[in-house]
Scaffold this motif. Structure first.
Motif, mmCIF file in Angstrom:
data_model
loop_
_atom_site.group_PDB
_atom_site.id
_atom_site.type_symbol
_atom_site.label_atom_id
_atom_site.label_comp_id
_atom_site.label_asym_id
_atom_site.label_seq_id
_atom_site.Cartn_x
_atom_site.Cartn_y
_atom_site.Cartn_z
ATOM 1 N N ASP A 35 0.784 -1.749 -0.424
ATOM 2 C CA ASP A 35 0.007 0.175 0.199
ATOM 3 C C ASP A 35 0.547 0.898 -0.163
ATOM 4 N N VAL A 36 1.419 1.498 -0.831
ATOM 5 C CA VAL A 36 1.969 2.565 -1.094
ATOM 6 C C VAL A 36 1.931 3.725 -0.803
ATOM 7 N N GLU A 37 0.704 4.420 -1.132
ATOM 8 C CA GLU A 37 0.038 5.635 -0.806
ATOM 9 C C GLU A 37 -0.567 5.409 0.861
ATOM 10 N N SER A 38 -0.642 4.910 1.391
ATOM 11 C CA SER A 38 -0.489 4.798 3.052
ATOM 12 C C SER A 38 0.776 4.575 3.727
ATOM 13 N N PHE A 39 1.912 4.047 3.377
ATOM 14 C CA PHE A 39 3.282 4.300 3.848
ATOM 15 C C PHE A 39 3.673 5.707 3.253
ATOM 16 N N SER A 40 3.494 6.516 2.050
ATOM 17 C CA SER A 40 3.602 8.001 1.575
ATOM 18 C C SER A 40 2.393 8.810 3.043
ATOM 19 N N THR A 41 2.182 8.144 2.962
ATOM 20 C CA THR A 41 1.265 9.512 4.176
ATOM 21 C C THR A 41 1.484 9.458 5.504
ATOM 22 N N MET A 42 1.949 8.160 5.430
ATOM 23 C CA MET A 42 2.733 7.960 7.462
ATOM 24 C C MET A 42 4.267 8.316 7.214
ATOM 25 N N PHE A 43 4.669 8.561 5.854
ATOM 26 C CA PHE A 43 6.057 8.584 6.243
ATOM 27 C C PHE A 43 6.548 9.895 6.395
ATOM 28 N N LEU A 44 5.839 11.130 5.715
ATOM 29 C CA LEU A 44 5.557 12.314 5.348
ATOM 30 C C LEU A 44 5.702 13.047 7.613
ATOM 31 N N ASN A 45 5.412 11.679 7.909
ATOM 32 C CA ASN A 45 5.192 12.807 8.903
ATOM 33 C C ASN A 45 6.788 12.861 10.002
ATOM 34 N N TYR A 46 7.523 12.481 9.246
ATOM 35 C CA TYR A 46 9.125 12.785 9.766
ATOM 36 C C TYR A 46 9.870 12.896 8.218
ATOM 37 N N TRP A 83 15.370 12.263 18.905
ATOM 38 C CA TRP A 83 15.937 12.314 19.518
ATOM 39 C C TRP A 83 15.924 13.577 19.939
ATOM 40 N N ILE A 84 15.678 14.989 18.787
ATOM 41 C CA ILE A 84 15.835 15.677 18.689
ATOM 42 C C ILE A 84 14.478 16.771 18.998
ATOM 43 N N GLU A 85 13.476 16.367 18.068
ATOM 44 C CA GLU A 85 12.267 16.982 18.518
ATOM 45 C C GLU A 85 11.300 16.059 19.654
ATOM 46 N N LYS A 86 11.627 14.483 20.126
ATOM 47 C CA LYS A 86 10.874 14.088 21.127
ATOM 48 C C LYS A 86 9.683 13.616 20.685
ATOM 49 N N ARG A 87 9.369 13.558 19.766
ATOM 50 C CA ARG A 87 8.319 13.275 18.914
ATOM 51 C C ARG A 87 8.004 11.125 18.856
ATOM 52 N N GLU A 88 6.739 11.555 19.592
ATOM 53 C CA GLU A 88 6.113 10.180 19.361
ATOM 54 C C GLU A 88 5.245 9.927 18.372
ATOM 55 N N LEU A 89 5.603 8.889 17.192
ATOM 56 C CA LEU A 89 5.486 8.002 16.325
ATOM 57 C C LEU A 89 5.345 7.195 15.590
ATOM 58 N N LYS A 90 4.548 7.048 14.552
ATOM 59 C CA LYS A 90 4.882 5.634 14.202
ATOM 60 C C LYS A 90 5.549 4.928 13.114
ATOM 61 N N CYS A 91 6.222 4.437 13.174
ATOM 62 C CA CYS A 91 7.108 3.533 12.073
ATOM 63 C C CYS A 91 7.107 3.560 10.838
ATOM 64 N N GLY A 102 5.083 -0.684 6.362
ATOM 65 C CA GLY A 102 4.166 -0.217 5.803
ATOM 66 C C GLY A 102 3.574 1.083 6.350
ATOM 67 N N GLY A 103 2.502 1.736 5.787
ATOM 68 C CA GLY A 103 1.162 2.088 6.201
ATOM 69 C C GLY A 103 0.627 1.699 7.023
ATOM 70 N N GLY A 104 0.121 1.132 7.243
ATOM 71 C CA GLY A 104 -0.398 0.354 8.795
ATOM 72 C C GLY A 104 0.123 -0.070 10.216
ATOM 73 N N SER A 105 1.638 0.271 9.867
ATOM 74 C CA SER A 105 2.207 -0.346 11.283
ATOM 75 C C SER A 105 2.187 0.632 12.832
ATOM 76 N N ASN A 106 1.986 -0.138 13.199
ATOM 77 C CA ASN A 106 2.469 -0.397 15.112
ATOM 78 C C ASN A 106 3.298 0.193 15.831
ATOM 79 N N VAL A 107 4.436 0.410 14.556
ATOM 80 C CA VAL A 107 5.546 -0.179 15.416
ATOM 81 C C VAL A 107 6.103 1.281 15.556
ATOM 82 N N PRO A 108 6.487 1.486 17.231
ATOM 83 C CA PRO A 108 7.350 2.850 16.804
ATOM 84 C C PRO A 108 8.564 4.090 15.983
#
Length: 259
Positions: free
Chosen positions: A150-161, A215-223, A227-233
């Motif tokens: 699911d490239v679209e879902s991945f790319s959306t989550m990827f934009l977070n960081y 480690w700099i901005e101390k943001r809690e995000l999903k990796c 894939g885009g449906g991941s719950n891996v921190p």
């Protein structure tokens, strides 16, 4: 909420299970509930809900929205997940974490076993330098497969960081293809002039992006690494993936020069 007596308070090892068994639908959670009860030593009184009307009537009578439903000592335990909590196989929902490293552990474990198997087949020895290289390249390839589902879902989550994807959005959609290309070529040991720069570039950008976000901005995000449906921190595992690619991008050309 279903009643949840403890297993120690049970007066017997009998349970009543109500599950959907229809000509066009056999509820998988009903089968899993029956199997779990039997493995816990229960004699199961198995009630089949064979029509939609029977199922609706049962749910209305017991004020529930789903089946299967299990009763022990005439007390309703609930569905399959409730049974697992009842038998203390997992914590209650309020104590469960939304994050999980299981997908990454599974991918790295399988990649490691594949690399060891290939090394044994090729060299008669599992602990070789090539096995280590294969572990990284196969991990990259399998992780790329996760993203490509699911490239679209991945790319959306990827934009977070990811810093580059934020500046040039199409990079998020291109990234899985770059990772897959580098992983496959490095597994084959082919076109190092192409695979090494690609791995080095995406690894470097990824590592810098993760360091900044975590480690700099101390943001809690999903990796988005699996894939885009991941719950891996996002954190150490994601950083390790990027550093492995960075390492391979440096090592493969150096190895070619030394040979």
């Amino acid at each position: 909420m279903p009643d949840t007596p403890t297993p120690d308070a049970q007066s017997g090892k009998k349970a009543k299970l109500y599950r959907m068994v229809m000509p066009d639908h056999l509820c998988p959670y009903g089968l899993k509930s029956k199997d779990l009860l039997e493995r816990q030593g229960y004699e199961v009184e198995d009630h089949h809900l064979e029509t939609r009307q029977q199922t609706d009537a049962f749910m209305a009578a017991h004020d529930v929205e789903t089946t299967p439903q299990t009763f022990i000592d005439d007390r309703r335990i609930g569905g399959y997940e409730d049974l697992r909590v009842f038998f203390r196989l997992e914590p209650p929902p309020e104590e469960q974490s939304d994050t999980s490293y299981q997908p990454v552990i599974a991918i790295f474990a399988v990649a490691a076993l594949l690399a060891l198997g290939l090394s044994w087949h090729q060299y008669g020895d599992m602990l070789t330098l090539r096995a280590f290289e294969w572990f990284i390249s196969l991990s990259m390839s399998i992780l790329a497969i996760q993203k490509l589902q699911d490239v679209e879902s991945f790319s959306t989550m990827f934009l977070n960081y990811d810093l580059l994807a934020r500046r040039w959005v199409p990079y998020g959609r291109i990234y899985p293809f770059l990772e897959a290309t580098a992983g496959v070529l490095m597994t084959a040991g082919a076109l190092v002039w192409l695979s090494a720069p690609v791995a080095f570039f995406i690894g470097l950008v990824g590592a810098v992006s993760i360091v900044k976000a975590v480690w700099i901005e101390k943001r809690e995000l999903k990796c988005a690494c699996v894939g885009g449906g991941s719950n891996v921190p996002l954190g150490f595992v994601s950083f390790t993936e990027s550093m492995m690619m960075l390492f391979m991008g440096l090592w493969m050309p150096l190895k070619a020069c030394l040979m």
